[in-house]
Write an enzyme that holds these catalytic residues in place. Structure first.
Site, mmCIF file in Angstrom:
data_model
loop_
_atom_site.group_PDB
_atom_site.id
_atom_site.type_symbol
_atom_site.label_atom_id
_atom_site.label_comp_id
_atom_site.label_asym_id
_atom_site.label_seq_id
_atom_site.Cartn_x
_atom_site.Cartn_y
_atom_site.Cartn_z
ATOM 1 N N THR A 1 0.827 -1.210 0.000
ATOM 2 C CA THR A 1 0.000 0.000 0.000
ATOM 3 C C THR A 1 0.862 1.261 0.000
ATOM 4 O OG1 THR A 1 -0.115 -0.418 2.371
ATOM 5 C CG2 THR A 1 -2.083 -0.919 1.092
ATOM 6 N N ASP A 2 2.142 1.128 0.385
ATOM 7 C CA ASP A 2 2.965 2.353 0.523
ATOM 8 C C ASP A 2 3.131 3.101 -0.797
ATOM 9 O OD1 ASP A 2 4.802 0.419 -0.441
ATOM 10 O OD2 ASP A 2 6.392 0.936 0.994
ATOM 11 N N ASP B 1 10.149 0.801 4.288
ATOM 12 C CA ASP B 1 11.284 0.209 4.997
ATOM 13 C C ASP B 1 12.241 1.282 5.504
ATOM 14 O OD1 ASP B 1 9.932 -1.891 3.966
ATOM 15 O OD2 ASP B 1 11.473 -2.520 2.550
HETATM 16 C C1 GLA Z 1 9.127 -4.056 0.170
HETATM 17 C C2 GLA Z 1 9.272 -2.597 -0.218
HETATM 18 C C3 GLA Z 1 8.293 -1.708 0.577
HETATM 19 C C4 GLA Z 1 6.868 -2.246 0.527
HETATM 20 C C5 GLA Z 1 6.845 -3.744 0.838
HETATM 21 C C6 GLA Z 1 5.485 -4.338 0.626
HETATM 22 O O1 GLA Z 1 9.554 -4.239 1.492
HETATM 23 O O2 GLA Z 1 10.582 -2.149 -0.006
HETATM 24 O O3 GLA Z 1 8.353 -0.389 0.103
HETATM 25 O O4 GLA Z 1 6.264 -1.968 -0.704
HETATM 26 O O5 GLA Z 1 7.766 -4.468 0.045
HETATM 27 O O6 GLA Z 1 4.564 -3.821 1.522
#
Ligand code: GLA
Length: 385
Positions: free
Chosen positions: A35-36, A171
């Site tokens: 969702t980010d 992250d």
């Molecule tokens: C990875 C990406 C994040 C996010 C997740 C899924 O960790 O680095 O930005 O999109 O996947 O939620």
């Protein structure tokens, strides 16, 4: 994990002087997957697993980094006019230097030793922990002020543009801004964060499926493209939408015919997941662990069936967990195609949970899962002696 003394001794061996120390954590996401990058909502927490950097300034414009894990030292000239990615671990390091310099930060040369306890390829953000530890180290060496939201954005830029992975902000943001004993409900559009305390009656338990399917980053970028496609097709009828964040489940259903089946299901995961995150944060804050757990279970089903980012081993691990006593909910966490699950487990049931999951998972798959209960940590900062 490298202790403070080991890190200092290691640095002295390689560079012959005293360092200062920085730490940046990995993360687990309780709910809100993919969702980010749709301007939506997420609810991660920073982990005890972290990257530790020992750092000292240099008088020239060279950035020299030694990785304890890889056992090699590499150099980068801050004055290199056309830095190119090497498609190895150094991209996460030098990519951050390039992004910071590109944002006008007057960097200085540094010697760095990095060591990490974040398991690589497990979906716990070892790359973001490395990027953030380097970014914080470089700003500190240069004597520049550190804005942790800006640092997160620049580390994401490094990963998007230098590494070539179109990740969202999650992250790097949680590695920068994690809060002790709390998950953070983050609005990825405004970057406002709401700390949500972890109810002491429950623990967050992470279990590693021990598999990582190589399609991860290619499939990740494809999922992102599907979301953009859905926005392009829905915008003419839904008005001023910028991202799937602006689409409600009802709005999507009413316009389903505009999308292919796959694009529709990808969009359905995102629009329903955004609602689940908002509700899960309220439930967790109100002590309604059963509701929070139920939403985590729904999130897993949506990732498995609509977004198609789970895999057989992870589904097995989640099925085992969801059926055990004292489990409020369980789901895959992170980018997908392997990696870890996150479960919300009654505090008194955690020991039995870990033993039972380990045994049942090994019986079903032949794999030995590493499982641990975590206590959310602060984001990046100096590592105390
Ligand atoms: C990875 C990406 C994040 C996010 C997740 C899924 O960790 O680095 O930005 O999109 O996947 O939620």
């Amino acid at each position: 994990m490298f202790s403070v003394d080991e890190l200092k001794a290691g640095f002295r061996d390689i560079y012959g002087r005293e360092p200062f120390l920085i730490r940046a954590p990995g993360r687990v996401n309780l709910i809100g997957e993919h969702t980010d990058y749709n301007d939506g909502f997420i609810m991660p927490a920073a982990l005890e697993y972290e990257t530790r950097a020992a750092v000292a300034p240099r008088a020239d414009r060279i950035l020299r980094v030694h990785s304890a894990k890889i056992g090699e030292t590499r150099e980068f000239d801050l004055d290199n006019p056309a830095p190119q990615p090497k498609h190895d671990w150094t991209d996460y390091v030098f990519g951050v230097a390039v992004a910071l310099a590109g944002a006008g930060k007057a960097l200085k040369g540094a010697d760095i030793l990095v060591a990490s306890s974040v398991p690589v390829g497990s979906g716990l953000s070892s790359s973001a922990a490395l990027e953030v530890s380097i970014g914080y180290s470089l700003l500190t060496v240069a004597g520049l002020p550190i804005d942790k939201v800006e640092l997160a954005k620049l580390c994401q830029k490094a990963e998007n543009e230098f590494v070539g992975m179109r990740c969202g902000i999650m992250d790097q943001f949680i590695s920068c801004n994690g809060q002790h004993d709390h998950a953070l409900m983050i609005d990825c559009r405004s970057l406002e964060k709401r700390p949500v305390p972890i109810d002491p009656r429950a623990r967050i338990v992470v279990a590693n499926s021990m598999v990582h399917h190589e399609l991860a980053s290619g499939e990740y970028n494809k999922r992102r493209a599907s979301c953009e496609e859905a926005v392009r097709r829905l915008a003419p009828v839904l008005g001023s939408i910028k991202a799937l964040r602006d689409v409600t489940p009802a709005g999507l259903e009413a316009n389903k015919a505009l999308l292919s089946d796959v694009t529709y299901r990808r969009a359905r995961h995102i629009v329903t997941e955004n609602e689940r995150v908002v509700e899960a944060a309220d439930a967790l804050a109100a002590g309604d662990l059963a509701r929070c757990g139920a939403l985590m279970n729904q999130s897993h089903a949506s990732m498995r069936d609509d977004y198609e980012i789970s895999c057989e081993e992870v589904d097995v691990l989640v099925d085992i967990a969801q059926k055990l006593p004292g489990v409020f909910g369980s789901r895959m966490t992170g980018g997908g195609f392997g990696g870890c699950t996150v479960s919300l487990v009654e505090a008194g049931a955690v020991d039995a949970f870990m033993t039972n999951v380990r045994t049942a998972y090994e019986t079903a798959t032949g794999l030995k899962s590493t499982i641990f209960a975590c206590s959310p940590q602060q984001g990046v900062g100096p590592l105390a002696d």
